[in-house]
Scaffold this motif. Structure first.
Motif, PDB file in Angstrom:
ATOM      1  N   ALA A 126      -0.345   6.186   6.024  1.00  0.00           N
ATOM      2  CA  ALA A 126      -0.356   6.905   4.759  1.00  0.00           C
ATOM      3  C   ALA A 126       1.020   6.988   4.103  1.00  0.00           C
ATOM      4  N   SER A 127       2.043   6.362   4.667  1.00  0.00           N
ATOM      5  CA  SER A 127       3.379   6.533   4.101  1.00  0.00           C
ATOM      6  C   SER A 127       3.538   5.720   2.821  1.00  0.00           C
ATOM      7  N   SER A 128       4.209   6.320   1.858  1.00  0.00           N
ATOM      8  CA  SER A 128       4.458   5.679   0.578  1.00  0.00           C
ATOM      9  C   SER A 128       5.740   6.245  -0.011  1.00  0.00           C
ATOM     10  N   SER A 129       6.279   5.543  -1.006  1.00  0.00           N
ATOM     11  CA  SER A 129       7.460   6.059  -1.689  1.00  0.00           C
ATOM     12  C   SER A 129       7.390   5.664  -3.161  1.00  0.00           C
ATOM     13  N   ILE A 130       8.016   6.482  -3.984  1.00  0.00           N
ATOM     14  CA  ILE A 130       8.004   6.231  -5.426  1.00  0.00           C
ATOM     15  C   ILE A 130       9.396   6.513  -5.988  1.00  0.00           C
ATOM     16  N   ASP A 131       9.797   5.702  -6.954  1.00  0.00           N
ATOM     17  CA  ASP A 131      11.080   5.872  -7.642  1.00  0.00           C
ATOM     18  C   ASP A 131      10.845   5.753  -9.140  1.00  0.00           C
ATOM     19  N   VAL A 132      11.686   6.442  -9.901  1.00  0.00           N
ATOM     20  CA  VAL A 132      11.618   6.344 -11.360  1.00  0.00           C
ATOM     21  C   VAL A 132      13.035   6.388 -11.906  1.00  0.00           C
ATOM     22  N   GLY A 133      13.252   5.700 -13.001  1.00  0.00           N
ATOM     23  CA  GLY A 133      14.541   5.733 -13.680  1.00  0.00           C
ATOM     24  C   GLY A 133      14.314   5.761 -15.179  1.00  0.00           C
ATOM     25  N   ILE A 134      14.971   6.675 -15.845  1.00  0.00           N
ATOM     26  CA  ILE A 134      14.850   6.792 -17.302  1.00  0.00           C
ATOM     27  C   ILE A 134      16.261   6.824 -17.878  1.00  0.00           C
ATOM     28  N   THR A 135      16.551   5.876 -18.756  1.00  0.00           N
ATOM     29  CA  THR A 135      17.794   5.901 -19.526  1.00  0.00           C
ATOM     30  C   THR A 135      17.379   5.926 -20.996  1.00  0.00           C
ATOM     31  N   ALA A 136      18.345   6.012 -21.878  1.00  0.00           N
ATOM     32  CA  ALA A 136      18.011   6.026 -23.309  1.00  0.00           C
ATOM     33  C   ALA A 136      17.302   4.736 -23.721  1.00  0.00           C
ATOM     34  N   THR A 137      17.585   3.634 -23.037  1.00  0.00           N
ATOM     35  CA  THR A 137      17.050   2.338 -23.465  1.00  0.00           C
ATOM     36  C   THR A 137      16.059   1.694 -22.503  1.00  0.00           C
ATOM     37  N   ASN A 138      15.793   2.293 -21.343  1.00  0.00           N
ATOM     38  CA  ASN A 138      14.883   1.669 -20.385  1.00  0.00           C
ATOM     39  C   ASN A 138      14.160   2.726 -19.554  1.00  0.00           C
ATOM     40  N   ALA A 139      12.884   2.454 -19.266  1.00  0.00           N
ATOM     41  CA  ALA A 139      12.091   3.290 -18.362  1.00  0.00           C
ATOM     42  C   ALA A 139      11.515   2.374 -17.288  1.00  0.00           C
ATOM     43  N   GLY A 198       9.726   2.196 -13.041  1.00  0.00           N
ATOM     44  CA  GLY A 198       9.186   2.881 -11.877  1.00  0.00           C
ATOM     45  C   GLY A 198       8.770   1.883 -10.826  1.00  0.00           C
ATOM     46  N   SER A 199       8.873   2.279  -9.571  1.00  0.00           N
ATOM     47  CA  SER A 199       8.409   1.434  -8.475  1.00  0.00           C
ATOM     48  C   SER A 199       7.660   2.291  -7.465  1.00  0.00           C
ATOM     49  N   PHE A 200       6.661   1.692  -6.853  1.00  0.00           N
ATOM     50  CA  PHE A 200       5.821   2.374  -5.873  1.00  0.00           C
ATOM     51  C   PHE A 200       5.622   1.447  -4.686  1.00  0.00           C
ATOM     52  N   MET A 201       5.796   1.976  -3.489  1.00  0.00           N
ATOM     53  CA  MET A 201       5.610   1.198  -2.270  1.00  0.00           C
ATOM     54  C   MET A 201       4.617   1.909  -1.367  1.00  0.00           C
ATOM     55  N   TYR A 202       3.667   1.143  -0.831  1.00  0.00           N
ATOM     56  CA  TYR A 202       2.666   1.655   0.104  1.00  0.00           C
ATOM     57  C   TYR A 202       2.666   0.717   1.300  1.00  0.00           C
ATOM     58  N   ASP A 203       2.816   1.263   2.500  1.00  0.00           N
ATOM     59  CA  ASP A 203       3.063   0.452   3.697  1.00  0.00           C
ATOM     60  C   ASP A 203       1.864  -0.321   4.245  1.00  0.00           C
ATOM     61  N   GLU A 204       0.742  -0.281   3.584  1.00  0.00           N
ATOM     62  CA  GLU A 204      -0.437  -0.981   4.099  1.00  0.00           C
ATOM     63  C   GLU A 204      -0.912  -2.000   3.069  1.00  0.00           C
ATOM     64  N   PRO A 205      -0.770  -3.320   3.353  1.00  0.00           N
ATOM     65  CA  PRO A 205      -1.203  -4.335   2.394  1.00  0.00           C
ATOM     66  C   PRO A 205      -2.728  -4.385   2.278  1.00  0.00           C
ATOM     67  N   GLY A 206      -3.209  -5.064   1.241  1.00  0.00           N
ATOM     68  CA  GLY A 206      -4.637  -5.261   1.065  1.00  0.00           C
ATOM     69  C   GLY A 206      -5.300  -4.249   0.157  1.00  0.00           C
ATOM     70  N   HIS A 207      -4.524  -3.554  -0.652  1.00  0.00           N
ATOM     71  CA  HIS A 207      -5.075  -2.546  -1.555  1.00  0.00           C
ATOM     72  C   HIS A 207      -4.717  -2.878  -2.997  1.00  0.00           C
ATOM     73  N   HIS A 208      -5.371  -2.207  -3.928  1.00  0.00           N
ATOM     74  CA  HIS A 208      -5.012  -2.280  -5.343  1.00  0.00           C
ATOM     75  C   HIS A 208      -3.934  -1.231  -5.581  1.00  0.00           C
ATOM     76  N   LEU A 209      -2.715  -1.672  -5.853  1.00  0.00           N
ATOM     77  CA  LEU A 209      -1.588  -0.771  -6.096  1.00  0.00           C
ATOM     78  C   LEU A 209      -1.303  -0.712  -7.595  1.00  0.00           C
ATOM     79  N   LYS A 210      -0.935   0.474  -8.045  1.00  0.00           N
ATOM     80  CA  LYS A 210      -0.600   0.656  -9.464  1.00  0.00           C
ATOM     81  C   LYS A 210       0.518   1.683  -9.566  1.00  0.00           C
ATOM     82  N   VAL A 211       1.461   1.422 -10.446  1.00  0.00           N
ATOM     83  CA  VAL A 211       2.489   2.413 -10.777  1.00  0.00           C
ATOM     84  C   VAL A 211       2.457   2.610 -12.287  1.00  0.00           C
ATOM     85  N   THR A 212       2.500   3.867 -12.702  1.00  0.00           N
ATOM     86  CA  THR A 212       2.519   4.204 -14.123  1.00  0.00           C
ATOM     87  C   THR A 212       3.704   5.111 -14.399  1.00  0.00           C
ATOM     88  N   VAL A 213       4.484   4.757 -15.407  1.00  0.00           N
ATOM     89  CA  VAL A 213       5.598   5.587 -15.860  1.00  0.00           C
ATOM     90  C   VAL A 213       5.146   6.265 -17.149  1.00  0.00           C
TER      91      VAL A 213
END
Length: 120
Positions: free
Chosen positions: A28-41, A43-58
């Protein structure tokens, strides 16, 4: 002889319960990161178990060239044998990001959300 068998059986049971709880945490371990600057938004998402539908939304709030605030979102998907997904969106000309956060999904179920990040 009966006490020794019971003690060994109890130890085997305890080790198997402990071992299965470790494997459940790992799956069940996962991690998420986000970065927002004036000119760029981004995000990244990592899930340690392959074979799934992964999605990240900023989800972001941007100030348009006319000064009005508008909410928006950018997302990316990965299917198959992947364990991470990444999205990046540059701001349109004349617009600036104000703040935002990211959410990671596994098989369309929310698994992680970041804190809201503000542009200095």
């Amino acid at each position: 002889m009966g006490k020794i068998k019971k003690m060994v059986l109890g130890m085997v049971l305890a080790v198997s319960v402990f071992g299965s709880s470790i494997s459940l945490c790992h799956a069940a371990s996962s991690s998420i990161d986000v970065g927002i600057t004036a000119t760029n938004a981004w995000g990244s998402f990592m899930y340690d178990e392959p074979g799934h539908h992964l999605k990240v939304t900023v989800y972001y709030l941007e100030r348009k060239a006319d000064g009005k605030l508008q909410m928006g979102e950018a997302s990316a998907h990965q299917f198959g044998n992947f364990i991470s997904v990444y999205v990046s969106r540059p701001s349109p000309s004349g617009c600036q990001y104000e703040n935002g956060y990211a959410t990671g999904y596994v098989d369309d179920v929310s698994r992680a959300s970041s804190a809201r990040v503000y542009v200095n």
